[in-house]
Design a protein around this motif. Structure first.
Motif, PDB file in Angstrom:
ATOM      1  N   UNK A 194       8.470  -4.555  -5.949  1.00 41.70           N
ATOM      2  CA  UNK A 194       9.744  -3.882  -6.241  1.00 41.70           C
ATOM      3  C   UNK A 194       9.560  -2.834  -7.339  1.00 41.70           C
ATOM      4  N   UNK A 195       8.747  -3.133  -8.340  1.00 44.56           N
ATOM      5  CA  UNK A 195       8.517  -2.178  -9.426  1.00 44.56           C
ATOM      6  C   UNK A 195       7.803  -0.926  -8.919  1.00 44.56           C
ATOM      7  N   UNK A 196       6.781  -1.124  -8.059  1.00 45.90           N
ATOM      8  CA  UNK A 196       6.095   0.041  -7.490  1.00 45.90           C
ATOM      9  C   UNK A 196       7.044   0.809  -6.576  1.00 45.90           C
ATOM     10  N   UNK A 197       7.854   0.074  -5.822  1.00 45.14           N
ATOM     11  CA  UNK A 197       8.839   0.741  -4.977  1.00 45.14           C
ATOM     12  C   UNK A 197       9.819   1.564  -5.789  1.00 45.14           C
ATOM     13  N   UNK A 198      10.250   1.045  -6.937  1.00 44.05           N
ATOM     14  CA  UNK A 198      11.151   1.800  -7.813  1.00 44.05           C
ATOM     15  C   UNK A 198      10.498   3.094  -8.281  1.00 44.05           C
ATOM     16  N   UNK A 199       9.220   3.026  -8.591  1.00 46.35           N
ATOM     17  CA  UNK A 199       8.509   4.233  -9.024  1.00 46.35           C
ATOM     18  C   UNK A 199       8.487   5.268  -7.901  1.00 46.35           C
ATOM     19  N   UNK A 200       8.240   4.811  -6.683  1.00 46.13           N
ATOM     20  CA  UNK A 200       8.180   5.746  -5.560  1.00 46.13           C
ATOM     21  C   UNK A 200       9.554   6.331  -5.221  1.00 46.13           C
ATOM     22  N   UNK A 214       7.509   4.511   2.085  1.00 49.98           N
ATOM     23  CA  UNK A 214       7.324   3.922   0.759  1.00 49.98           C
ATOM     24  C   UNK A 214       6.887   2.466   0.914  1.00 49.98           C
ATOM     25  N   UNK A 215       6.516   1.858  -0.198  1.00 49.87           N
ATOM     26  CA  UNK A 215       5.911   0.524  -0.187  1.00 49.87           C
ATOM     27  C   UNK A 215       6.818  -0.538   0.422  1.00 49.87           C
ATOM     28  N   UNK A 216       8.095  -0.506   0.114  1.00 47.11           N
ATOM     29  CA  UNK A 216       8.989  -1.579   0.523  1.00 47.11           C
ATOM     30  C   UNK A 216       9.027  -1.694   2.042  1.00 47.11           C
ATOM     31  N   UNK A 217       8.952  -0.575   2.758  1.00 47.13           N
ATOM     32  CA  UNK A 217       8.973  -0.617   4.221  1.00 47.13           C
ATOM     33  C   UNK A 217       7.789  -1.412   4.759  1.00 47.13           C
ATOM     34  N   UNK A 218       6.583  -1.096   4.269  1.00 47.46           N
ATOM     35  CA  UNK A 218       5.404  -1.814   4.737  1.00 47.46           C
ATOM     36  C   UNK A 218       5.456  -3.279   4.329  1.00 47.46           C
ATOM     37  N   UNK A 219       5.926  -3.541   3.127  1.00 51.91           N
ATOM     38  CA  UNK A 219       6.033  -4.918   2.638  1.00 51.91           C
ATOM     39  C   UNK A 219       6.892  -5.758   3.586  1.00 51.91           C
ATOM     40  N   UNK A 220       8.033  -5.204   3.988  1.00 53.57           N
ATOM     41  CA  UNK A 220       8.942  -5.942   4.857  1.00 53.57           C
ATOM     42  C   UNK A 220       8.361  -6.132   6.251  1.00 53.57           C
ATOM     43  N   UNK A 221       7.679  -5.117   6.783  1.00 56.81           N
ATOM     44  CA  UNK A 221       7.110  -5.228   8.127  1.00 56.81           C
ATOM     45  C   UNK A 221       5.972  -6.255   8.144  1.00 56.81           C
ATOM     46  N   UNK A 222       5.170  -6.294   7.096  1.00 58.52           N
ATOM     47  CA  UNK A 222       4.108  -7.310   7.018  1.00 58.52           C
ATOM     48  C   UNK A 222       4.722  -8.702   7.037  1.00 58.52           C
ATOM     49  N   UNK A 291      -1.861  -2.219  -3.846  1.00 58.70           N
ATOM     50  CA  UNK A 291      -2.978  -1.447  -4.399  1.00 58.70           C
ATOM     51  C   UNK A 291      -2.996  -0.036  -3.828  1.00 58.70           C
ATOM     52  N   UNK A 292      -2.805   0.088  -2.516  1.00 59.14           N
ATOM     53  CA  UNK A 292      -2.833   1.406  -1.868  1.00 59.14           C
ATOM     54  C   UNK A 292      -1.738   2.307  -2.426  1.00 59.14           C
ATOM     55  N   UNK A 293      -0.517   1.781  -2.528  1.00 56.94           N
ATOM     56  CA  UNK A 293       0.601   2.609  -2.961  1.00 56.94           C
ATOM     57  C   UNK A 293       0.565   2.905  -4.452  1.00 56.94           C
ATOM     58  N   UNK A 294      -0.165   2.104  -5.213  1.00 54.53           N
ATOM     59  CA  UNK A 294      -0.259   2.380  -6.650  1.00 54.53           C
ATOM     60  C   UNK A 294      -1.273   3.475  -6.965  1.00 54.53           C
ATOM     61  N   UNK A 295      -2.074   3.885  -5.964  1.00 55.97           N
ATOM     62  CA  UNK A 295      -3.119   4.882  -6.213  1.00 55.97           C
ATOM     63  C   UNK A 295      -2.535   6.239  -6.605  1.00 55.97           C
ATOM     64  N   UNK A 296      -1.329   6.549  -6.190  1.00 55.65           N
ATOM     65  CA  UNK A 296      -0.735   7.850  -6.492  1.00 55.65           C
ATOM     66  C   UNK A 296       0.204   7.789  -7.688  1.00 55.65           C
ATOM     67  N   UNK A 301      -0.172   2.410 -13.705  1.00 55.07           N
ATOM     68  CA  UNK A 301       0.175   1.809 -12.416  1.00 55.07           C
ATOM     69  C   UNK A 301      -1.070   1.586 -11.572  1.00 55.07           C
ATOM     70  N   UNK A 302      -2.003   2.506 -11.602  1.00 47.53           N
ATOM     71  CA  UNK A 302      -3.254   2.314 -10.852  1.00 47.53           C
ATOM     72  C   UNK A 302      -4.006   1.103 -11.370  1.00 47.53           C
ATOM     73  N   UNK A 303      -4.040   0.947 -12.689  1.00 45.79           N
ATOM     74  CA  UNK A 303      -4.705  -0.221 -13.269  1.00 45.79           C
ATOM     75  C   UNK A 303      -3.981  -1.502 -12.862  1.00 45.79           C
ATOM     76  N   UNK A 304      -2.639  -1.485 -12.919  1.00 47.58           N
ATOM     77  CA  UNK A 304      -1.867  -2.675 -12.552  1.00 47.58           C
ATOM     78  C   UNK A 304      -2.072  -3.027 -11.090  1.00 47.58           C
ATOM     79  N   UNK A 305      -2.124  -2.012 -10.214  1.00 46.67           N
ATOM     80  CA  UNK A 305      -2.345  -2.284  -8.794  1.00 46.67           C
ATOM     81  C   UNK A 305      -3.701  -2.918  -8.541  1.00 46.67           C
ATOM     82  N   UNK A 306      -4.737  -2.413  -9.213  1.00 49.08           N
ATOM     83  CA  UNK A 306      -6.074  -2.997  -9.055  1.00 49.08           C
ATOM     84  C   UNK A 306      -6.120  -4.413  -9.623  1.00 49.08           C
ATOM     85  N   UNK A 307      -5.492  -4.607 -10.779  1.00 50.06           N
ATOM     86  CA  UNK A 307      -5.455  -5.948 -11.379  1.00 50.06           C
ATOM     87  C   UNK A 307      -4.740  -6.937 -10.470  1.00 50.06           C
ATOM     88  N   UNK A 308      -3.609  -6.513  -9.892  1.00 54.43           N
ATOM     89  CA  UNK A 308      -2.839  -7.433  -9.049  1.00 54.43           C
ATOM     90  C   UNK A 308      -3.618  -7.808  -7.797  1.00 54.43           C
TER      91      UNK A 308
END
Length: 438
Positions: A194-200, A214-222, A291-296, A301-308
């Protein structure tokens, strides 16, 4: 029109799950979410994350009013529950504000403003409904799949060196600090998304439209598609099938200190409580998408995505929730779904179709190998181990190559038709075909 059709499909799916859960005498996702209007919510942080997603369509003044109203309603509920000696929890206020915005959109808004506000409401409700839907899916898998295929996956996992056993011992050696930290990361993955989605979505209020992808769409489909594979390949995980958590249903108490023996695998009966939610690892798929969506994003955020991603992979293996084979399948599944969602948003082309077909083929091949070639994989780890890594690596390589090509190319011009607000730029007007001279 596509958005409305997708909403109808999702609503129909939720209704079907509701009836399926009722068949087993338990409330479904719609009932569970409706109860949280009054009763103590089980997902307070997630409800506020949904409210935050809704706020992307609001002005700053409206956001302050919405947040104040949500907190005020929650304080009233907390006071009443405290006086009644009931369970103290929060989140009702967030849900009340979301539903209030839906009423406001229908009664006081029109045109594009109504559509935008309803999209925000739908996004907020879908984030919570996705979580409820997952719980219902897990219930259905435990009730309808009396036998599990853990012995097949555990045998195939010898090709990877049984990483769950190794990481399980490492997490155990890290003590309570490491365990509690990993549990926090593992359990709050939807909040991180949700936090990454808010950023996007941070520019939605100014641009008055949502981005195409955006991230939330892929999250829900998965979360929508993944549990269907659980029904085909039911697996409970090493901590249950080979550990103390499985009780008398476990094959033996082996995890994480004793490697499982290599034998002829067969399906084993298991209880009607433990979810069959291992193949593929959706936590791995979600963390990979995060991780993919945090790359941009920003450096933080990139560090947090890799850590997560790293922490989630460690937790899934270290807690005995998944085998290494589940993680390989989860990565392939995530990249295939993410590419399909991006292709759907930008318009399907040959490269998109080719990659999605390739990813789906590799994913299917993995399931077939785990089910019908586990003994061969265990007997020849020097061959099948590298093959699994190469198969996953090839999907990663082709995904990166395909998406880089997409990023370097402009989105194809829309087909001739009624103009929308987002197509009124000079570029889009220039791209429209001109009528031929008579």
């Amino acid at each position: 029109m596509l958005g409305a059709a997708a909403g109808v499909v999702v609503l129909g799916f939720l209704v079907a799950l509701e009836f399926a859960a009722r068949h087993y005498g338990l409330p479904g996702p719609l009932t569970n979410q409706a109860r949280e209007v009054i009763f103590a919510p089980s997902s307070g942080p997630l409800l506020y994350a949904g409210l935050a997603l809704l706020m992307v369509v609001l002005t700053w003044r409206q956001r302050l009013i919405a947040a104040g109203a949500a907190i005020g309603v929650d304080l009233v509920f907390l006071l009443v529950r405290w006086l009644a000696g009931a369970q103290l929890s929060f989140g009702n206020g967030a849900l009340w504000v979301v539903l209030g915005c839906a009423v406001l959109a229908v009664t006081r808004r029109s045109g594009q403003e109504r559509a935008l506000l309803l999209k925000g409401v739908g996004l907020a409700l879908l984030l919570v409904a996705g979580h409820k839907t997952g719980d219902t899916w897990l219930l259905i898998t435990s009730k309808t799949r009396p036998q599990v295929l853990d012995q097949y996956v555990a045998t195939a996992d010898h090709a990877l060196g049984n990483p769950s056993w190794l990481v399980g011992r490492l997490v155990e050696a890290s003590g309570p600090v490491g365990s509690h930290g990993l549990h926090l990361v593992y359990g709050q993955l939807p909040l991180a998304a949700a936090l990454v989605g808010l950023y996007q979505l941070r520019h939605v209020a100014a641009e008055r439209r949502f981005p195409a992808h955006h991230l939330v769409r892929t999250f829900l489909v998965i979360g929508l598609l993944g549990p269907a594979v659980y029904m085909i390949f039911p697996v409970v995980g090493p901590v249950f099938a080979y550990g103390a958590d499985g009780g008398h249903w476990a094959t033996a108490d082996l995890w994480p200190h004793t490697m499982p023996p290599i034998g002829v695998p067969h399906a084993i009966p298991f209880d009607e409580i433990t979810p069959r939610n291992c193949m593929p690892s959706l936590h791995t798929a979600w963390a990979m998408t995060l991780f993919i969506h945090s790359r941009k994003g920003s450096r933080a955020m990139r560090f947090a995505g890799a850590f997560w991603l790293v922490a989630t992979l460690t937790a899934t293996l270290g807690f005995g929730y998944h085998y290494g084979s589940d993680l390989v399948a989860g990565v392939v599944f995530a990249l295939t779904v993410e590419a399909a969602m991006r292709a759907f948003a930008r318009g399907w082309d040959r490269s998109g179709v080719r990659f999605v077909v390739y990813g789906a083929t590799v994913f299917t091949a993995l399931l077939v190998a785990y089910r019908w070639l586990p003994r061969q994989m265990a007997d020849l780890p020097w061959l099948f181990g590298p093959l699994l890594i190469v198969a996953m690596g090839s999907v990663i390589f082709f995904y990166v190559r395909t998406t880089r090509r997409w990023d370097a190319q402009p989105v194809p011009a829309p087909l001739p038709g009624p103009r929308s607000a987002q197509h009124d730029s000079p570029d889009s007007q220039a791209a429209e075909p001109q009528p031929e001279p008579a």
